[in-house]
Design an enzyme around this catalytic site. Structure first.
Site, short mmCIF file in Angstrom:
data_model
loop_
_atom_site.label_atom_id
_atom_site.label_comp_id
_atom_site.label_asym_id
_atom_site.label_seq_id
_atom_site.Cartn_x
_atom_site.Cartn_y
_atom_site.Cartn_z
CG ASN A 83 23.48 -28.72 -36.28
OD1 ASN A 83 23.88 -28.50 -37.34
ND2 ASN A 83 24.70 -28.53 -35.17
CG HIS A 137 20.73 -29.15 -31.39
ND1 HIS A 137 21.36 -30.06 -31.92
CD2 HIS A 137 19.37 -30.33 -31.86
CE1 HIS A 137 21.38 -31.64 -31.93
NE2 HIS A 137 20.27 -31.55 -32.75
CB CYS A 152 16.82 -28.79 -26.07
SG CYS A 152 14.95 -27.89 -24.78
#
Length: 236
Positions: A131, A133, A168
């Site tokens: 994803n 991330h 993040c």
């Protein structure tokens, strides 16, 4: 889930290692998931030494569902729930029994100024998941970056608990902060000037250490992750 643009994101992780495997040991890992509230799912692990059958570690985690486009949390629909329920135990099962479950303890926020810090940690391309991330293992690595070297060399990590506060991504830069966590009876040893010398000496007389951790955005100081670790003295 893909059709609806839904993804799972880690919200909490708790790991306890009672013994680390040595070279040549064979480890058996058992894992399962089950529903956790209206927007979450829980995954537990039990690690065993295959030769003896003894449990050497346990872990539990919580994931919440997020809409990939709006970045907002979303309730788990019956349609999605049916997709993963076929892989779940029919009756609730937990890696930690209720009497020794430390995974739910609240992590206090680390107070400034931190005793130890590492600034400007940036994710690598290999740190990103499907994803895009930063994956949850990288957060553990960032937390450990600010643990003092004398601890790394003479202690081993026994327990780690992480609360994931904010996602993040690849262009984010992170600061890692760490401070020794004082127990309630140790706080009474603090002198009037606020220094922690007496309390730290008390912890040094013990076999273990406990630290609080804080990951924040280098750009705006926004909290990304909050953690707590416990360490035991290495036996030489």
């Amino acid at each position: 889930m893909r059709k609806l643009g839904l993804i799972w994101v880690t919200s909490r992780m708790h790991i306890e290692m009672y013994k680390y495997p040595a070279w040549g040991d064979v480890v058996e890992i058992e894992t399962w998931c089950q529903g956790e509230g209206k927007i979450g799912i829980r995954r537990d692990w039990i690690l065993k030494d295959l030769a003896t059958g003894s449990v050497i570690g346990r872990a539990t985690s919580k994931f919440v569902m997020m809409n990939q486009d709006t970045r907002k949390l979303q309730r788990v629909t019956d349609e999605v729930r049916e997709e993963y329920l076929v892989f779940c135990p029919r009756t609730p099962r937990f890696a930690f029994t209720e009497e020794d479950d430390n995974s739910l303890k609240k992590i206090p926020k680390l107070q400034d100024p931190a005793q130890h810090s590492r600034f400007g940690l940036a994710p690598r391309r290999t740190d990103l998941d499907m994803n895009q991330h930063v994956n949850h293992v990288t957060y553990i690595e960032w937390v450990l970056e600010s643990v003092p070297q004398d601890i790394i060399g003479t202690y081993e990590l026994q327990t780690i608990t992480l609360d994931y506060k904010k996602e993040c991504q690849h262009d984010d830069v992170v600061d890692s902060l760490t401070s020794l966590q004082l127990l309630d009876d140790e706080k009474e040893l603090l002198p009037r000037d606020g220094s922690k010398g007496s309390a730290i000496r008390k912890q040094e007389d013990q076999d273990g250490r406990r630290f609080l951790h804080f990951l924040r955005s280098s750009n705006n100081g926004v909290e990304i992750n909050r953690g707590c670790t416990e360490w035991r003295k290495l036996s030489r």
